[in-house]
Scaffold this motif. Structure first.
Motif, short mmCIF file in Angstrom:
data_model
loop_
_atom_site.label_atom_id
_atom_site.label_comp_id
_atom_site.label_asym_id
_atom_site.label_seq_id
_atom_site.Cartn_x
_atom_site.Cartn_y
_atom_site.Cartn_z
N PRO A 274 -0.22 -12.56 3.36
CA PRO A 274 0.58 -11.70 2.46
C PRO A 274 1.88 -11.23 3.09
O PRO A 274 2.88 -11.06 2.39
N VAL A 299 -6.62 -10.70 1.21
CA VAL A 299 -6.24 -9.30 1.35
C VAL A 299 -7.03 -8.65 2.49
O VAL A 299 -6.55 -7.76 3.16
N TYR A 314 0.61 -5.40 6.74
CA TYR A 314 1.01 -4.99 5.38
C TYR A 314 0.12 -3.83 4.97
O TYR A 314 -0.92 -3.60 5.59
N TYR A 319 0.84 -5.18 -0.52
CA TYR A 319 0.06 -6.30 -1.08
C TYR A 319 0.20 -6.31 -2.61
O TYR A 319 0.44 -7.35 -3.23
N THR A 337 -8.83 -14.70 -3.18
CA THR A 337 -8.65 -13.91 -1.95
C THR A 337 -9.89 -13.96 -1.05
O THR A 337 -10.95 -14.45 -1.47
#
Ligand code: SF4
Length: 473
Positions: A274, A299, A314, A319, A337
Motif C-alpha cells: 500500500p 492491509v 502507512y 490505506y 487483501t
C-alpha cells in the motif's frame, strides 16, 4: 541510492545448460523421472518452473509420483511455521524410499534452506537429503546436482552437498517448464527491501532486484505468442519495480509496455504494498485495457499502533485513501487483501480497528492468517502474551465477517453478464469448468472441455461465499 545488481553473465548460464547436456549424456539412455514438490507462494511456484525446466533439459520426465521419481525436489517456504513443519514431516517420510532405493536423490531447496540453522538441522537429522541449497543458488541447480550425483556415487548416501550464499543475483535465460498453457507466472523482480517486522522474506530472498524491462517484455511477448492468455507479473513488492535499474522505468511504465504487446490477453500482478501503490499506478491500470481490474493490497492490520509495530509505513487513514483513489480510477475494481491476527501485543481494541476497516472497505476476498513467529525477525523477540484461545476467537470473528462480505458482493453479481477466461476443470457438482473474470472472481460453469483456454461471455446465475456460478451464452 541505487541497489547493487549482480547479474549472472550469459556465459555462466550457458555453462549451466552445458552441465544439463553433460548430465543427460552421463546418465545414459532409459527413462528417468523427477518430481518437484512446491510449498508457499507464487514466487516459489515460479522457481519450481525453473527447476522443472532444468530437470527436463537433463533428460528427466516430470512426474507427480514420488515412488517412481529418481530425483525428488522439495521447494520449501519459510513464511509460516506450519508450512515448515509440513516440509519436515514430508521430507522425513521420504526415508522409506531411500531405504529401498539409496541411489535416488532428495533435494531440499527454497527459502527454508537459506537459514543456516535449518541447514544444520537437515545435516544432522534428515540424512535422506542429499542436496540442500538456498534461493540465490537456483540458477546453478545443474552444477549442484551434478556435484551431488558425483559425490553420491552409485552406492547411495555417503556424502552430501549443502550450499547457500548471500549473493543476490539476477539471472536471465533460465529454462522453464510451465504448468498448463493458459496462465503463466512472470517474475519481474526478486527480494524485498521493506523489512516488515514479522516477515522472513528479506532475510532469505535478499534485497530487491528488478529485471530489465526489455527482458520482462521479451518474456511476456514469448508467452503471448505461445498462446498464454493470463499473465501474472510477480514480485514481493511489484510497485517498487525499477528501483536500482539503469533505465527510467517504474511499474506503471512496465504495465504500459506489456499492454502494448499485440494479442488478446490479461495482465495481473502481485503483490502490491500500500505504501507504494500510487495514483500513477492506478492511472496506468485504468488506461491499459489488458490490465485486470484487480489489486491484491495487503492491509495486515487496521490499527495504527500495530501497523507501526509491523513497520508497514502507512496508517489506516492512508490505506483508506489509497483504496478510494484506486476505486475512483477503476470503478469495477476487485479488491483483495491479507490480514494478520494476533500480532504480538494486539489488543481487543486493535483487533476491532482491523475488523471495522475490513467491513468499511468490503474486500472481495480476504486471506486471514494467525501471526506466525519467525525466528530471526524483530517481532519474534517481542512479548506475545495473548492467549491462543483469544487469538483464535478473533480470527474466527474476522473470518465470519469476511465471508459475509464476500457472499454479499458475490450475490450482487447474480444476473450480470461477464467475460471470463476458461482456465481449467472444476470439481463442483455438475459444474465441470472453472474460469476467472477480469477481476479474478472464480466462476464455475458447464461445457465441453475443449473450451479450456477460451474467452466466454457468461451469465451469472448463482453464487456463494467463494465463487460464482454461471451459464455460457
Ligand atoms: S513487503 Fe513486508 S511482508 Fe511483504 S515480503 Fe517485504 S518484508 Fe515481507
Amino acid at each position: 541510492m541505487p541497489l547493487e545488481r549482480r547479474e549472472i553473465a550469459p556465459e555462466k548460464m550457458k555453462e549451466q545448460m552445458d552441465v544439463c547436456r553433460r548430465l543427460q549424456a552421463a546418465l545414459g539412455p532409459g527413462e528417468r523421472f523427477a518430481m518437484v514438490d512446491t510449498y508457499g507462494c507464487q514466487q516459489n511456484e515460479s522457481d519450481s518452473e525453473v527447476l522443472r525446466g532444468y530437470l527436463r533439459a537433463m533428460g528427466y520426465a516430470i512426474t507427480d509420483d514420488e515412488e517412481k521419481a529418481d530425483v525428488i525436489v522439495v521447494n520449501t517456504c519459510a513464511v509460516r511455521e506450519h508450512a515448515q513443519m509440513r516440509v519436515f514431516g514430508n521430507v522425513g517420510a521420504l526415508s522409506h524410499i531411500k531405504r529401498v532405493h539409496p541411489e535416488r536423490i532428495v533435494v531440499l531447496c527454497g527459502c527454508m534452506a537459506q537459514s543456516e540453522a535449518i541447514r544444520e538441522q537437515v545435516k544432522r537429522s534428515y540424512r535422506m537429503v542429499d542436496l540442500c541449497f538456498g534461493p540465490h543458488e537456483l540458477w546453478r541447480f545443474p552444477e549442484l546436482l551434478e556435484r551431488t550425483i558425483r559425490v553420491h556415487g552409485l552406492s547411495g548416501n555417503t556424502s552430501r552437498v549443502f550450499e547457500a550464499t548471500d549473493t543476490e543475483t539476477v539471472a536471465e535465460g533460465l529454462p522453464r517448464a510451465r504448468d498448463g498453457s493458459v496462465k503463466a507466472w512472470l517474475t519481474i523482480m526478486n527480494g524485498c527491501n521493506n523489512f516488515c517486522t514479522y516477515c522472513i522474506v528479506p532475510y532469505v530472498r535478499g534485497r530487491e532486484r528488478s529485471r530489465r524491462s526489455a527482458d520482462v517484455v521479451a518474456e511476456a511477448r514469448e508467452l503471448v505468442e505461445a498462446g498464454y492468455k493470463d499473465i501474472t507479473l510477480l514480485g514481493q513488492n511489484v510497485n517498487s519495480y525499477g528501483r536500482g535499474l539503469n533505465e527510467d522505468v517504474d511499474f506503471a511504465a512496465l504495465l504500459r509496455k506489456i499492454n502494448a504487446i499485440p494479442g488478446d490477453f490479461r495482465i495481473r500482478f502481485m503483490t502490491s504494498h500500500p505504501k507504494d501503490a500510487t495514483e500513477t499506478l492506478f492511472a496506468a491500470m485504468a488506461e491499459c485495457e489488458k490490465c485486470a481490474p484487480h489489486i491484491h493490497l495487503p492491509v495486515q492490520s487496521g490499527s495504527d499502533r500495530i501497523l507501526k509495530a509491523m513497520n508497514r509505513h502507512y496508517t489506516r487513514e492512508k490505506y483508506l485513501s489509497v483504496v478510494e483513489t484506486a476505486r475512483r480510477y477503476i470503478p469495477e475494481l476487485v479488491l483483495t487483501t491479507d490480514v494478520i491476527v494476533g500480532f504480538p501485543g494486539e489488543t481487543e481494541e486493535d483487533f476491532l480497528d482491523t475488523l471495522r476497516l475490513t467491513e468499511e472497505v468490503e474486500f472481495d476476498s480476504m486471506f486471514t492468517f494467525i501471526y506466525s513467529r519467525r525466528p530471526g525477525t524483530p517481532a519474534a523477540e517481542w512479548p506475545d502474551d495473548t492467549p491462543r484461545a483469544v487469538i483464535q476467537e478473533r480470527f474466527d470473528r474476522l473470518l465470519q465477517s469476511a465471508n459475509a462480505v464476500s457472499a454479499r458482493l458475490h450475490k450482487a453479481q447474480e444476473g450480470k453478464t461477464v467475460r471470463v477466461l476458461i482456465d481449467g476443470l472444476s470439481k463442483n457438482g455438475e459444474y465441470n469448468l472453472s474460469s476467472r473474470t477480469g477481476g479474478g472472481r472464480l466462476v464455475h460453469l458447464r461445457g465441453p472441455e475443449d473450451l479450456i483456454g477460451q474467452w466466454a461471455e457468461v451469465k451469472i446465475t448463482d453464487s456463494n461465499t467463494f465463487a460464482l456460478f454461471g451459464e455460457k451464452l
